[in-house]
Design an enzyme around this catalytic site. Sequence first.
Site, PDB file in Angstrom:
ATOM      1  N   LYS A  42      17.505  73.634 -24.851  1.00 28.75           N
ATOM      2  CA  LYS A  42      16.944  73.471 -23.492  1.00 28.75           C
ATOM      3  C   LYS A  42      16.092  74.715 -23.233  1.00 28.75           C
ATOM      4  CE  LYS A  42      17.068  74.505 -19.657  1.00 28.75           C
ATOM      5  NZ  LYS A  42      15.872  75.132 -19.029  1.00 28.75           N
ATOM      6  N   SER A  50      18.700  85.641 -17.379  1.00 26.13           N
ATOM      7  CA  SER A  50      19.073  86.694 -16.430  1.00 26.13           C
ATOM      8  C   SER A  50      20.605  86.788 -16.314  1.00 26.13           C
ATOM      9  CB  SER A  50      18.455  86.397 -15.070  1.00 26.13           C
ATOM     10  OG  SER A  50      18.929  85.141 -14.617  1.00 26.13           O
ATOM     11  N   CYS A  74      13.291  91.920 -22.185  1.00 35.79           N
ATOM     12  CA  CYS A  74      14.638  92.440 -21.905  1.00 35.79           C
ATOM     13  C   CYS A  74      14.846  93.781 -22.573  1.00 35.79           C
ATOM     14  CB  CYS A  74      15.695  91.452 -22.362  1.00 35.79           C
ATOM     15  SG  CYS A  74      15.717  91.298 -24.140  1.00 35.79           S
TER      16      CYS A  74
HETATM   17  P1  NAD Z   1      16.582  82.694 -16.056  1.00 36.57           P
HETATM   18  O1  NAD Z   1      17.987  83.181 -16.051  1.00 36.57           O
HETATM   19  O2  NAD Z   1      15.931  82.381 -14.765  1.00 36.57           O
HETATM   20  O3  NAD Z   1      16.456  81.357 -16.940  1.00 36.57           O
HETATM   21  C1  NAD Z   1      17.034  81.274 -18.219  1.00 36.57           C
HETATM   22  C2  NAD Z   1      17.418  79.813 -18.475  1.00 36.57           C
HETATM   23  O4  NAD Z   1      18.403  79.427 -17.523  1.00 36.57           O
HETATM   24  C3  NAD Z   1      16.254  78.842 -18.342  1.00 36.57           C
HETATM   25  O5  NAD Z   1      16.322  77.903 -19.389  1.00 36.57           O
HETATM   26  C4  NAD Z   1      16.476  78.202 -16.980  1.00 36.57           C
HETATM   27  O6  NAD Z   1      16.045  76.858 -16.933  1.00 36.57           O
HETATM   28  C5  NAD Z   1      17.985  78.266 -16.815  1.00 36.57           C
HETATM   29  N1  NAD Z   1      18.387  78.415 -15.405  1.00 36.57           N
HETATM   30  C6  NAD Z   1      17.697  79.060 -14.431  1.00 36.57           C
HETATM   31  N2  NAD Z   1      18.375  79.000 -13.268  1.00 36.57           N
HETATM   32  C7  NAD Z   1      19.523  78.310 -13.511  1.00 36.57           C
HETATM   33  C8  NAD Z   1      20.636  77.931 -12.712  1.00 36.57           C
HETATM   34  N3  NAD Z   1      20.718  78.247 -11.426  1.00 36.57           N
HETATM   35  N4  NAD Z   1      21.639  77.246 -13.294  1.00 36.57           N
HETATM   36  C9  NAD Z   1      21.582  76.923 -14.604  1.00 36.57           C
HETATM   37  N5  NAD Z   1      20.547  77.257 -15.406  1.00 36.57           N
HETATM   38  C10 NAD Z   1      19.521  77.954 -14.879  1.00 36.57           C
HETATM   39  O7  NAD Z   1      15.735  83.787 -16.885  1.00 36.57           O
HETATM   40  P2  NAD Z   1      14.159  83.854 -17.069  1.00 36.57           P
HETATM   41  O8  NAD Z   1      13.538  84.298 -15.796  1.00 36.57           O
HETATM   42  O9  NAD Z   1      13.651  82.641 -17.731  1.00 36.57           O
HETATM   43  O10 NAD Z   1      14.071  85.045 -18.141  1.00 36.57           O
HETATM   44  C11 NAD Z   1      14.073  86.394 -17.792  1.00 36.57           C
HETATM   45  C12 NAD Z   1      15.458  86.996 -17.877  1.00 36.57           C
HETATM   46  O11 NAD Z   1      15.979  86.828 -19.190  1.00 36.57           O
HETATM   47  C13 NAD Z   1      15.463  88.492 -17.638  1.00 36.57           C
HETATM   48  O12 NAD Z   1      16.578  88.818 -16.860  1.00 36.57           O
HETATM   49  C14 NAD Z   1      15.582  89.082 -19.040  1.00 36.57           C
HETATM   50  O13 NAD Z   1      16.158  90.367 -19.105  1.00 36.57           O
HETATM   51  C15 NAD Z   1      16.468  88.074 -19.686  1.00 36.57           C
HETATM   52  N6  NAD Z   1      16.360  88.122 -21.132  1.00 36.57           N
HETATM   53  C16 NAD Z   1      17.394  88.665 -21.819  1.00 36.57           C
HETATM   54  C17 NAD Z   1      17.318  88.784 -23.192  1.00 36.57           C
HETATM   55  C18 NAD Z   1      18.443  89.384 -23.972  1.00 36.57           C
HETATM   56  O14 NAD Z   1      18.422  89.258 -25.175  1.00 36.57           O
HETATM   57  N7  NAD Z   1      19.430  90.004 -23.364  1.00 36.57           N
HETATM   58  C19 NAD Z   1      16.181  88.315 -23.867  1.00 36.57           C
HETATM   59  C20 NAD Z   1      15.150  87.738 -23.138  1.00 36.57           C
HETATM   60  C21 NAD Z   1      15.255  87.644 -21.760  1.00 36.57           C
END
Ligand code: NAD
Length: 496
Positions: free
Chosen positions: A173, A226, A281
């Site tokens: 997804k 996140s 990240c």
């Molecule tokens: P996000 O958390 O908004 O989304 C990530 C995934 O979760 C997406 O597929 C999204 O559809 C889903 N999602 C979003 N809201 C949701 C909810 N309420 N319930 C269930 N699923 C939900 O993150 P983003 O904005 O796409 O990416 C940026 C974030 O990812 C930053 O915080 C970054 O630090 C983090 N990140 C971490 C790493 C790591 O390896 N630690 C790597 C890349 C990005």
Amino acid sequence: MQTISNAIAGQKQSSNTGQIQSVYNPATGEHIANVELSGANEIDLAVAAAKKALPHWANLPPLKRAQFMFKFKQLLDAHAEDIAREISREHGKTHDDALGEVTRGIEVVDFACGIPTLLKGEFSRNAGPGIDTHSDRQPLGVVAGITPFNFPAMVPMWMYPLAIACGNTFVLKPSERDPSAPMMVWDLFTEAGFPEGVLNIVNGGKPAVDAILDHPDIKAVSFVGSTPIAEYVYTRGTAAGKRVQALGGAKNHMIVMPDADMDQVADALMGSGYGSAGERCMAISVAVPIGEKTADKLIETLAPRVQTLKVGPSTDSESEMGPVITSQAKEKIENLITSGVEQGAELVVDGRNFKLQGYENGFFTGGTLFDHVTTDMDIYKQEIFGPVLSVVRAKDYDEAVDMINKHEYGNGTAIFTRDGDAARSFADQIEVGMVGINVPIPVPVAYHSFGGWKRSLFGDHSIYGPEGVHFYTRLKTVTTRWPKGIKSGAVFTFPT
Ligand code: NAD
């Protein structure tokens, strides 16, 4: 206009929900595509396809599975430029940066090609009289991945190549904000000849994620995104009996020791703080110079570089940094900058109100540099995920280490110094999962594993590399005795 659907059982399939979301070119602000938002029905279909493909796939010799991976890698190499262009179009990052992402994803496929060796078990002859023992790792079944927008090709490739090489089948997804690159990679995966149903993609938002977390036939979930969502995914997924690894957000600090080469430090901070508009990240978002003299020198060296940062679209090869992902992200970043000013930080370079001729509707924000940031400010506590670097002055090394160890996140960190003693003690003491010594973005290579500490990772396994093999398999140990070694008569004591 193109509508991006799902990829299930070897076919592109539309969802029945009737819900779509717009996809934008962040450089122009143009609405360039729609993505269908699927729900539980489509997850059911994808899981059914993955379940159907599983027995054949899991039973193929690992060497055969590796041969599919080799073909996939060749196709990825041949199409890396096209994938990078697609990433830039929907994400906004520069072409070279996008190509770097694709390369790091391909490296995981490279690693997965070694699966016959990675799955080789252990054997002990004569563990007891006439008794031999062997252990090996077996696939889990149908597993799933949920990925963020910031690496639309690489982060999915942190997951499914290894999961699939281990003998699992997969439901992905991806992020609904830049869904085209993962679909393009799926086309190459299919062209490599993998049987249908081995990799399925379902696009969507929360309903699709919840359906994955609750589905009884999904055995494990990898999540990257996140921290609040990572924690939610971990809690709900483990409550449903799944193995979950959930990688979250970050606030990565770089300590600048007084003996560091300031030009090297400034270059490293430019790339790691402003590359990909800070939407990594592993971005460095806090620089911690030790002592006032080091701090003054750092600001003096850095400020002119931030002022002259070349911000522009990916189609301009001179651009060093592109736009951020959405207008909402731009607004959130600029509101945090305003909060920094209100809470008393010194705004050295202000990236708000950045305008680029011909791209007035793009989601651009310029590079921002703050000095005299303190640990109680929102710009220090929160992950901004934009091109904003905060300088927090520390009086000595111990204060800097203590500050980093107290932060809720523990993804990456770095120290710049010529002092081996300080570097070694930093690597020992710091409560962060990935550490750079004169390396600003210490993303481990594909044959190590990636993962933070504290609230940057929920679960016991880091992602890809040897930890990835462990996450996507379970251990089985077989103890064997042939009749010749068996004495007659029942034994009621514990076997020794
Ligand atoms: P996000 O958390 O908004 O989304 C990530 C995934 O979760 C997406 O597929 C999204 O559809 C889903 N999602 C979003 N809201 C949701 C909810 N309420 N319930 C269930 N699923 C939900 O993150 P983003 O904005 O796409 O990416 C940026 C974030 O990812 C930053 O915080 C970054 O630090 C983090 N990140 C971490 C790493 C790591 O390896 N630690 C790597 C890349 C990005």
